[in-house]
Structures are given as structure tokens and as C-alpha cells.
Design a protein around this motif. Structure first.
Motif, mmCIF file in Angstrom:
data_model
loop_
_atom_site.group_PDB
_atom_site.id
_atom_site.type_symbol
_atom_site.label_atom_id
_atom_site.label_comp_id
_atom_site.label_asym_id
_atom_site.label_seq_id
_atom_site.Cartn_x
_atom_site.Cartn_y
_atom_site.Cartn_z
ATOM 1 N N ALA A 283 -5.717 11.068 -11.239
ATOM 2 C CA ALA A 283 -5.599 11.074 -9.778
ATOM 3 C C ALA A 283 -5.955 9.697 -9.222
ATOM 4 O O ALA A 283 -6.753 8.974 -9.813
ATOM 5 C CB ALA A 283 -6.518 12.137 -9.185
ATOM 6 N N PRO A 284 -5.364 9.320 -8.089
ATOM 7 C CA PRO A 284 -5.699 8.030 -7.479
ATOM 8 C C PRO A 284 -7.103 8.066 -6.888
ATOM 9 O O PRO A 284 -7.606 9.112 -6.490
ATOM 10 C CB PRO A 284 -4.634 7.880 -6.396
ATOM 11 N N ALA A 285 -7.708 6.880 -6.821
ATOM 12 C CA ALA A 285 -9.071 6.802 -6.292
ATOM 13 C C ALA A 285 -9.089 6.475 -4.807
ATOM 14 O O ALA A 285 -10.122 6.617 -4.162
ATOM 15 C CB ALA A 285 -9.851 5.746 -7.063
ATOM 16 N N THR A 286 -7.961 6.011 -4.267
ATOM 17 C CA THR A 286 -7.998 5.429 -2.920
ATOM 18 C C THR A 286 -7.124 6.120 -1.891
ATOM 19 O O THR A 286 -7.250 5.844 -0.711
ATOM 20 C CB THR A 286 -7.587 3.949 -2.981
ATOM 21 N N TRP A 287 -6.223 7.008 -2.272
ATOM 22 C CA TRP A 287 -5.338 7.596 -1.259
ATOM 23 C C TRP A 287 -5.141 9.099 -1.504
ATOM 24 O O TRP A 287 -5.041 9.547 -2.637
ATOM 25 C CB TRP A 287 -3.986 6.872 -1.206
ATOM 26 N N PRO A 288 -5.086 9.862 -0.421
ATOM 27 C CA PRO A 288 -4.867 11.315 -0.541
ATOM 28 C C PRO A 288 -3.384 11.641 -0.578
ATOM 29 O O PRO A 288 -2.552 10.896 -0.046
ATOM 30 C CB PRO A 288 -5.509 11.850 0.739
ATOM 31 N N ALA A 289 -3.029 12.753 -1.202
ATOM 32 C CA ALA A 289 -1.633 13.177 -1.301
ATOM 33 C C ALA A 289 -1.460 14.540 -0.641
ATOM 34 O O ALA A 289 -2.341 15.397 -0.717
ATOM 35 C CB ALA A 289 -1.203 13.251 -2.763
ATOM 36 N N ASP A 290 -0.307 14.715 0.004
ATOM 37 C CA ASP A 290 0.033 16.030 0.560
ATOM 38 C C ASP A 290 0.358 17.020 -0.554
ATOM 39 O O ASP A 290 0.043 18.211 -0.464
ATOM 40 C CB ASP A 290 1.224 15.912 1.510
ATOM 41 N N VAL A 291 1.044 16.514 -1.598
ATOM 42 C CA VAL A 291 1.421 17.364 -2.732
ATOM 43 C C VAL A 291 1.166 16.577 -4.014
ATOM 44 O O VAL A 291 1.515 15.399 -4.101
ATOM 45 C CB VAL A 291 2.902 17.788 -2.672
ATOM 46 N N VAL A 292 0.580 17.220 -5.003
ATOM 47 C CA VAL A 292 0.275 16.605 -6.295
ATOM 48 C C VAL A 292 1.218 17.200 -7.340
ATOM 49 O O VAL A 292 1.303 18.429 -7.485
ATOM 50 C CB VAL A 292 -1.195 16.865 -6.691
ATOM 51 N N THR A 293 1.952 16.345 -8.064
ATOM 52 C CA THR A 293 2.965 16.834 -8.996
ATOM 53 C C THR A 293 2.869 16.155 -10.358
ATOM 54 O O THR A 293 2.308 15.066 -10.490
ATOM 55 C CB THR A 293 4.387 16.581 -8.453
ATOM 56 N N SER A 294 3.461 16.807 -11.334
ATOM 57 C CA SER A 294 3.679 16.217 -12.656
ATOM 58 C C SER A 294 5.009 16.747 -13.168
ATOM 59 O O SER A 294 5.138 17.946 -13.424
ATOM 60 C CB SER A 294 2.554 16.587 -13.633
ATOM 61 N N ALA A 295 5.985 15.862 -13.296
ATOM 62 C CA ALA A 295 7.285 16.290 -13.821
ATOM 63 C C ALA A 295 7.170 16.702 -15.279
ATOM 64 O O ALA A 295 7.901 17.580 -15.750
ATOM 65 C CB ALA A 295 8.301 15.161 -13.664
ATOM 66 N N ARG A 296 6.233 16.097 -16.005
ATOM 67 C CA ARG A 296 6.101 16.407 -17.430
ATOM 68 C C ARG A 296 5.586 17.817 -17.645
ATOM 69 O O ARG A 296 6.084 18.559 -18.493
ATOM 70 C CB ARG A 296 5.163 15.397 -18.105
ATOM 71 N N THR A 297 4.576 18.238 -16.867
ATOM 72 C CA THR A 297 4.001 19.574 -17.052
ATOM 73 C C THR A 297 4.596 20.605 -16.098
ATOM 74 O O THR A 297 4.432 21.804 -16.307
ATOM 75 C CB THR A 297 2.479 19.537 -16.816
ATOM 76 N N GLY A 298 5.278 20.138 -15.051
ATOM 77 C CA GLY A 298 5.827 21.039 -14.044
ATOM 78 C C GLY A 298 4.857 21.366 -12.930
ATOM 79 O O GLY A 298 5.227 22.064 -11.969
ATOM 80 N N ALA A 299 3.640 20.869 -13.017
ATOM 81 C CA ALA A 299 2.626 21.159 -12.002
ATOM 82 C C ALA A 299 3.058 20.622 -10.639
ATOM 83 O O ALA A 299 3.467 19.466 -10.520
ATOM 84 C CB ALA A 299 1.286 20.536 -12.394
ATOM 85 N N GLY A 300 2.975 21.459 -9.624
ATOM 86 C CA GLY A 300 3.245 21.036 -8.260
ATOM 87 C C GLY A 300 4.700 20.906 -7.881
ATOM 88 O O GLY A 300 5.011 20.686 -6.704
ATOM 89 N N VAL A 301 5.631 21.024 -8.832
ATOM 90 C CA VAL A 301 7.052 20.834 -8.519
ATOM 91 C C VAL A 301 7.548 21.944 -7.594
ATOM 92 O O VAL A 301 8.227 21.682 -6.595
ATOM 93 C CB VAL A 301 7.897 20.766 -9.808
ATOM 94 N N ARG A 302 7.211 23.185 -7.913
ATOM 95 C CA ARG A 302 7.610 24.303 -7.050
ATOM 96 C C ARG A 302 6.920 24.185 -5.684
ATOM 97 O O ARG A 302 7.536 24.466 -4.640
ATOM 98 C CB ARG A 302 7.246 25.629 -7.721
#
Length: 328
Positions: A283-302
Motif C-alpha cells: 500500500a502507498p504511504a502518502t495517498w489514500p485511494a477510493d478503491v484498492v485493486t489487484s489485477a493479479r489476485t482479483g482483489a477489488g476489481v468487482r
């Protein structure tokens, strides 16, 4: 010289390729005879369904239902349809976005009123599954509105729901080599974009029609932003900037090492979502995300797919009981 009195329109959805497409030609019997001749299809009698050459672009079925109405049924590939549309225009026919009221009632004699005829006309071309039930319920809603039992639609309500019929644009932008192309492939469920561990792999924007939670969208994967990009890549980034400025929603993408670009500097005019890519790497140390994804694992894509749909067509408007002014 052509008189352009023959008219044409696409009957099937233009948002994606299909096995067979439908194009309607209308006009006087003489107009149709001339139009078919200019397209190289030859003479077709009323009641005939024949296989003919279509402007040298494709071979397809030609069905003449009446003297003044013909349906062309070529293969439904996007390039075939694009080339055939150009040939029809070159042949002097005028494109119609829709039928007038009188023609619509003739085309759909089973419709009980004008609203139902509008529904039947639009239904065949509706690209988003989420729009189907809404369209089918419109005759009932408009009848209740006419009885004073439902309020009418406002401009905003109808403009937002119009995205169910005209796919909105979603643009992903961010630094090179952070996984935007992999995200595009994950959302599509198939390989669309070129992916490689080398900056500058995507040197032009890659556009694809996607269905996100029942909403058809035009998804654009833009080339990665690099200050030291060579000339050809820089030109592609400039073109991508125009796409971003015209997008309905922009995905500002970054990973643990590369923060997302600044929306203000890009001139974004639509909605914005900040998306972390490759979350499996950290995860980044400096900026927040609206959605967190990983194309490799599929996490957050849906989750991202659903979030984009909700931003473009909010649930509160999809469930709003008011009638929808869905025609132009």
C-alpha cells in the motif's frame, strides 16, 4: 448526384460486435431501388430475402418487407459496420437517429400508444442490461403520470439515465508500468491491452466496450505518463489528455511507488475516482485511494466495477419511480 431522400439507421446495438447486425433503409419504392443499386445489391422484390453483396464490404441478407422498407443484415463486426455505414453515406442516403411519430407507429403496430412504440424502437439498441427493465416499465409509469399519480421526470434524472442508452466514457490514467493495462484486462475478463514490465508499452489509448455491473461503458486505457517519454509516446499522451478531459469519469491510478496524477493539472471535467493498482505489492504511504485493486489476485476489481456503475448511474435514480424521458 444524389437526392438523399432514402434514409437509413442501425437497428442493432452499436456498442459491441455481434454475429449479425441490422440496418434499415426507408423511403419511396424508387428511392429504395436506387439505394440498393448504388450499394451493388441489385434488384430485390417485396417479400424477398436474398443473400447479396453490400457495397463490396460484406455479403449479407437483404430483406424487402415493403416497397419502401428494406433491412440489410451483414456480419456484425465493428469494422464491417463502420465500413458499411461509410458506404451507405457515400451512396447518398441520410442517417436517421430515430423515426418520426407516424413512422414509428407504422413500424410497431403492436404498440398500444406512442410511449410503447418509443420503447420498442429503443429496446433493440439498448446496450446496458440495467436499462431493459426500466424501459419495459415506462408505458405504465407514463400512464400513471398522465393520471396525476406520478410526478414527471426532471432534466437531471433523464440525463443520467441516458447513460443506459449512450455508453459513458471511463478513462484510466497514471504513470507508466503500474498495471493500468492489467486492470483493463481484469475488468474485461479477457486480454485487451498489451501488458509488459517495460515503461511505455501502451503507446496509444486502448478503447474497449465493457459491461460494469450491468452498465455498458466505453473504457479507455491511456498510455502511461512519463516526463522523459520519446516523441511518439509524448504525442500519444497529448491525445490521451483530450480523452481524459472529455471522459464522464476518470480513474486516477497509482501504485505503492507512483502516486496518481493531479486531476487539476489534467483538466478533468467529469467525476474522479482514485484507484490503487497492484495492491498485492503493498500500500502507498502518502495517498489514500477510493478503491484498492489487484489485477493479479482479483482483489477489488468487482468493487471498482460496481463503484463506477454507481457513480455514473446512482441507485437512487435507477429505483426512482418516476417516468423517464428516454427518447431524444
Amino acid at each position: 448526384m444524389t437526392d438523399r431522400t432514402a434514409r437509413w439507421r442501425v437497428l442493432t446495438p452499436g456498442s459491441a460486435a455481434g454475429a449479425i447486425a441490422g440496418i434499415e433503409l426507408t423511403g419511396s419504392a424508387g428511392d429504395i431501388d436506387s439505394a440498393l443499386a448504388r450499394l451493388g445489391a441489385g434488384a430485390v422484390e417485396v417479400g424477398q430475402v436474398v443473400l447479396r453483396s453490400l457495397a463490396g464490404v460484406d455479403r449479407g441478407l437483404v430483406a424487402r418487407w415493403t416497397g419502401g422498407c428494406v433491412h440489410l443484415m451483414p456480419h456484425g463486426g465493428l469494422e464491417v459496420m463502420r465500413a458499411l455505414a461509410g458506404a451507405i453515406g457515400d451512396a447518398g442516403m441520410r442517417e436517421l437517429g430515430g423515426l418520426d411519430d407516424a413512422s414509428r407507429r407504422v413500424a410497431y403496430p403492436e404498440a398500444s400508444d406512442d410511449i410503447e412504440a418509443h420503447v420498442l424502437e429503443v429496446l433493440a439498441r439498448a446496450p446496458s442490461p440495467r436499462g431493459i427493465d426500466l424501459l419495459l416499465d415506462q408505458p405504465r409509469r407514463w400512464r400513471l403520470h398522465e393520471l396525476g399519480k406520478l410526478p414527471g421526470p426532471d432534466v437531471y434524472h433523464s440525463a443520467v439515465l441516458a447513460r443506459l442508452l449512450e455508453p459513458p466514457m471511463v478513462a484510466a490514467i497514471g504513470a507508466s508500468n503500474i498495471g493500468k493495462s492489467s486492470l483493463t484486462n481484469a475488468l474485461a475478463g479477457r486480454r485487451i491491452s498489451i501488458t509488459a514490465d517495460e515503461a511505455g508499452t501502451t503507446r496509444d489509448h486502448v478503447g474497449v466496450m465493457l459491461e460494469l455491473d450491468g452498465l455498458a461503458v466505453r473504457f479507455v486505457d491511456t498510455p502511461g505518463l512519463r516526463r522523459e517519454a520519446p516523441g511518439i509516446e509524448w504525442a500519444a499522451q497529448e491525445a490521451a489528455g483530450e480523452i481524459v478531459r472529455g471522459a464522464d469519469i476518470v480513474l486516477l491510478c497509482g501504485d505503492k511507488d507512483a502516486p496518481p496524477p493531479d486531476a487539476l493539472s489534467l483538466g478533468c471535467k467529469g467525476m474522479i475516482l482514485t484507484v490503487l493498482l497492484r495492491s498485492d505489492l503493498g500500500a502507498p504511504a502518502t495517498w489514500p485511494a477510493d478503491v484498492v485493486t489487484s489485477a493479479r489476485t482479483g482483489a477489488g476489481v468487482r468493487e471498482l466495477s460496481d463503484r463506477i456503475r454507481r457513480e455514473l448511474t446512482p441507485d437512487r435514480l435507477l429505483t426512482d419511480p418516476r417516468p423517464w424521458r428516454f427518447w431524444r
